[in-house]
Structures are given as structure tokens and as C-alpha cells.
Scaffold this active site. Sequence first.
Site, PDB file in Angstrom:
ATOM      1  CB  SER A 135       1.944   5.918   1.796  1.00 54.67           C
ATOM      2  OG  SER A 135       1.488   6.365   0.447  1.00 54.67           O
ATOM      3  CB  ILE A 136      -0.884   5.464   6.274  1.00 54.18           C
ATOM      4  CG1 ILE A 136      -1.871   6.451   6.529  1.00 54.18           C
ATOM      5  CG2 ILE A 136      -0.773   3.757   7.815  1.00 54.18           C
ATOM      6  CD1 ILE A 136      -3.529   6.024   6.760  1.00 54.18           C
TER       7      ILE A 136
ATOM      8  CB  ALA B 167     -14.701   2.942  -2.690  1.00 58.26           C
TER       9      ALA B 167
ATOM     10  CE  LYS C 298     -10.348   1.576   5.255  1.00 54.97           C
ATOM     11  NZ  LYS C 298      -9.042   0.977   5.212  1.00 54.97           N
TER      12      LYS C 298
ATOM     13  CE1 TYR D 197     -13.120   6.389   4.873  1.00 57.95           C
ATOM     14  CE2 TYR D 197     -14.269   4.823   6.694  1.00 57.95           C
ATOM     15  CZ  TYR D 197     -12.964   5.412   5.609  1.00 57.95           C
ATOM     16  OH  TYR D 197     -11.951   4.447   5.811  1.00 57.95           O
TER      17      TYR D 197
ATOM     18  CB  ALA E   2      -6.373   6.637   0.237  1.00 58.77           C
TER      19      ALA E   2
ATOM     20  N   GLY F  19       0.480  -1.099   0.234  1.00 59.95           N
ATOM     21  CA  GLY F  19      -0.159  -0.178   0.208  1.00 59.95           C
ATOM     22  C   GLY F  19       0.900   1.496   0.332  1.00 59.95           C
TER      23      GLY F  19
HETATM   24  O1  0WD Z   1      -7.264   9.413   6.547  1.00 54.22           O
HETATM   25  C1  0WD Z   1      -6.016   8.247   6.289  1.00 54.22           C
HETATM   26  N1  0WD Z   1      -5.460   9.093   5.434  1.00 54.22           N
HETATM   27  C2  0WD Z   1      -6.562   7.171   6.886  1.00 54.22           C
HETATM   28  C3  0WD Z   1      -6.370   5.896   6.194  1.00 54.22           C
HETATM   29  C4  0WD Z   1      -7.458   7.078   7.860  1.00 54.22           C
HETATM   30  C5  0WD Z   1      -7.248   5.681   8.761  1.00 54.22           C
HETATM   31  C6  0WD Z   1      -7.242   5.136   8.233  1.00 54.22           C
HETATM   32  N2  0WD Z   1      -7.680   5.111   6.198  1.00 54.22           N
HETATM   33  C7  0WD Z   1      -6.738   3.227   5.429  1.00 54.22           C
HETATM   34  C8  0WD Z   1      -6.872   3.753   4.557  1.00 54.22           C
HETATM   35  O2  0WD Z   1      -8.062   3.176   4.435  1.00 54.22           O
HETATM   36  C9  0WD Z   1      -6.300   2.267   3.301  1.00 54.22           C
HETATM   37  O3  0WD Z   1      -6.348   1.162   3.947  1.00 54.22           O
HETATM   38  O4  0WD Z   1      -4.949   4.059   5.666  1.00 54.22           O
HETATM   39  C10 0WD Z   1      -4.784   2.683   4.652  1.00 54.22           C
HETATM   40  C11 0WD Z   1      -3.671   3.091   3.953  1.00 54.22           C
HETATM   41  O5  0WD Z   1      -4.291   4.952   3.376  1.00 54.22           O
HETATM   42  P1  0WD Z   1      -3.087   6.169   2.510  1.00 54.22           P
HETATM   43  O6  0WD Z   1      -2.355   5.748   3.356  1.00 54.22           O
HETATM   44  O7  0WD Z   1      -4.205   7.028   3.346  1.00 54.22           O
HETATM   45  O8  0WD Z   1      -3.610   5.814   1.270  1.00 54.22           O
HETATM   46  P2  0WD Z   1      -2.766   6.119  -0.150  1.00 54.22           P
HETATM   47  O9  0WD Z   1      -1.594   6.834   0.422  1.00 54.22           O
HETATM   48  O10 0WD Z   1      -2.960   6.499  -1.550  1.00 54.22           O
HETATM   49  O11 0WD Z   1      -2.251   4.860   0.106  1.00 54.22           O
HETATM   50  C12 0WD Z   1      -3.404   3.792  -0.611  1.00 54.22           C
HETATM   51  C13 0WD Z   1      -3.307   2.591  -1.312  1.00 54.22           C
HETATM   52  C14 0WD Z   1      -3.460   3.261  -2.637  1.00 54.22           C
HETATM   53  O12 0WD Z   1      -3.089   4.493  -3.605  1.00 54.22           O
HETATM   54  P3  0WD Z   1      -4.431   5.307  -4.607  1.00 54.22           P
HETATM   55  O13 0WD Z   1      -3.697   6.291  -3.923  1.00 54.22           O
HETATM   56  O14 0WD Z   1      -3.812   4.831  -5.526  1.00 54.22           O
HETATM   57  O15 0WD Z   1      -5.956   4.631  -4.313  1.00 54.22           O
HETATM   58  O16 0WD Z   1      -3.450   1.872  -1.661  1.00 54.22           O
HETATM   59  C15 0WD Z   1      -3.460   1.079  -3.145  1.00 54.22           C
HETATM   60  C16 0WD Z   1      -3.062   1.918  -3.595  1.00 54.22           C
HETATM   61  O17 0WD Z   1      -1.723   1.641  -3.724  1.00 54.22           O
HETATM   62  N3  0WD Z   1      -4.447   0.567  -3.408  1.00 54.22           N
HETATM   63  C17 0WD Z   1      -3.789  -0.880  -3.679  1.00 54.22           C
HETATM   64  N4  0WD Z   1      -2.833  -1.926  -4.251  1.00 54.22           N
HETATM   65  C18 0WD Z   1      -2.840  -2.792  -4.253  1.00 54.22           C
HETATM   66  N5  0WD Z   1      -4.175  -3.383  -5.346  1.00 54.22           N
HETATM   67  C19 0WD Z   1      -5.415  -1.174  -4.646  1.00 54.22           C
HETATM   68  C20 0WD Z   1      -5.324  -2.628  -5.026  1.00 54.22           C
HETATM   69  N6  0WD Z   1      -6.284  -3.534  -5.971  1.00 54.22           N
HETATM   70  N7  0WD Z   1      -6.029  -0.555  -4.973  1.00 54.22           N
HETATM   71  C21 0WD Z   1      -6.060   0.491  -3.969  1.00 54.22           C
END
Ligand code: 0WD
Length: 256
Positions: free
Chosen positions: A19-20, A95, A164, A157, A197, A13
Site C-alpha cells: 500500500s502507498i 469504486a 479524483k 480509470y 486497489a 489506507g
Molecule cells: O497505482 C496506484 N496504486 C495509485 C494509487 C496511483 C495513484 C493514486 N493512488 C491512490 C489510490 O487511488 C488511493 O487513493 O492511492 C491511494 C491508496 O491506494 P493503494 O495504496 O494503491 O491501494 P491499497 O493498498 O489497496 O489501499 C487502498 C485502501 C483499501 O484497500 P482495498 O484493496 O481493500 O480497496 O483503501 C482502503 C482499503 O484499505 N479503503 C477504505 N478504508 C476505509 N474505509 C475504504 C473505506 N470505506 N475503502 C477502501
Amino acid sequence: MGFLDGKKILVTGVASNRSIAWGCAEAMHKQGAEIALTYQNDKLKSRVEDMAAKCGSDIALPLDVGSDSEIEALFTALAERWDGLDAIVHSIAFAPREQLEGDYVDAVTREGFATAHEISSYSFAALAKAGRSMMEGRNGALLTMTYLGAVRAVPNYNVMGIAKASLEANMRYLAASLGPQGTRVNAISAGPIRTLAAAGISDFRDMLKKVEERTPMRRNVTIEEVGNAAAFLCSDMASGITGDVVYVDTGYHILG
Ligand code: 0WD
């Protein structure tokens, strides 16, 4: 010396340095873990390779969790590099954007619901299943990222909150299933953080502001703070903790 010395950890991820998952990889590397990263598509490949190198690793492998064959290929490739695996960080959610704005009942569709659940929840079980044999007998840990929207109706959300909630239940069932082989399974419920995300969620900026004004610590959480908690949960220091959701949100969830 770090508390993850000798541990081999797969972090999924990473999409950018916000990214987290990147906060997790950096914190775990600092504590002595060997890190492998995954990238979702070719566009992200060289960026994620560079980020792996920053963690002293040359392991960056493709993974789209929508594909069973990519999941299988990931663990085959990892097994060629590592003789076992100590932890998996699942930091993936998706989503369709139109699901994440406006009234839930207006926005939700059969397809949007299915996609959100498949990519954001099922994929955690899929990684656990595929990684199970590499993790056996090593007191391993699985960790996923969730959000308060799982337990409260957070505006915009929408279907992601339901996904979730599924992810949190998934985490508990995985903990019950994998506990006997010594694998612990937990989730971190992170406060809002500006990432790629998060940019897909309507009015996200307002959400950040609202948390900052009201939360006990009067500030938003950072990926470093989530990463440190993740490093702890994947370490032997957390050997008694499984099936739990740990809030890393500067206390926002305690407010009425
Ligand atoms: O406020 C926030 N950012 C929060 C995030 C608060 C609480 C939880 N989270 C969660 C998110 O729901 C997610 O589960 O933390 C997790 C990581 O999210 P993130 O760090 O906020 O987001 P990001 O840096 O965008 O990484 C998530 C990544 C995707 O990025 P994009 O921007 O392309 O959606 O998840 C990956 C992708 O790289 N991803 C996938 N990896 C493999 N296969 C797929 C997939 N089909 N779809 C998305």
C-alpha cells in the site's frame, strides 16, 4: 534526528505492505514521527497491528470511511492516546470493480458514481472535519493521494478519474478553509504502482508497461518514493506549500 521528530501522524489506507499508505508510514517513522494506523475491517486488523508495531506503534484503530460513527470513534480513541495531531494521510479510494473497465459511458451508473465519490473524495473532507480540533494550532498538514486520471481521460480509470478530480478540488477548498488555522492541505499524484486497489483496474499491467517505456525516467515509481515526498509535505520543511498537487510519477505527466 529526523525532520518529523515529535510529530504525531495518522495514516489511513494501509491494506498490505504494498500500500502507498505503508510507504508513507515507513518513511515518516524513519524521520522520527509517531504513527497511528487504521484498518478498514476485522480481516485486516491483525495485519495492520503488526505493521503498526514495525513503526514502533501500538495504535491501530478501525476506520470505514463510509460510516460517520466510525470516523467519530476514531478521533475519540486517538484523543485518548495523543494530546494533539500534526498530520493526516488519506490514502483511500474505492469504486465498484465493474466501473473500472471498458467504455466510461457504458460502465457508469448512478450508484457507482455516488460510491466512488463518497469513499474516494468526500471521506477526505470528513476526516478533515473530524480531525480539525485535534490539529488546531499545531501547523498541521493533510495529505491525500490522487492520480493523473483526474486531469486526463485514462482508459478504464473511468468514474475514479472523476472522483479524483473531485478529490483535487476538495483538497483546494480544504486548503482555503483550514489555512487560517495553520493547517496545510496537499495531494500527491502518484504514478501507477501495483497494489491491491490497482488490481481492480482493468489492464493495469499494460498501464505500468506503457509508463515504463515512455516516462522520462524510464521506470515506475515506488511506494518508498511516494512515502518520502509525503513525509516532506507533512513536515515543517514544506511550511509554504498548500493547495497543491505534487506529481511523484517519474515525470510521466509532462509528456504530450
Ligand atoms: O497505482 C496506484 N496504486 C495509485 C494509487 C496511483 C495513484 C493514486 N493512488 C491512490 C489510490 O487511488 C488511493 O487513493 O492511492 C491511494 C491508496 O491506494 P493503494 O495504496 O494503491 O491501494 P491499497 O493498498 O489497496 O489501499 C487502498 C485502501 C483499501 O484497500 P482495498 O484493496 O481493500 O480497496 O483503501 C482502503 C482499503 O484499505 N479503503 C477504505 N478504508 C476505509 N474505509 C475504504 C473505506 N470505506 N475503502 C477502501
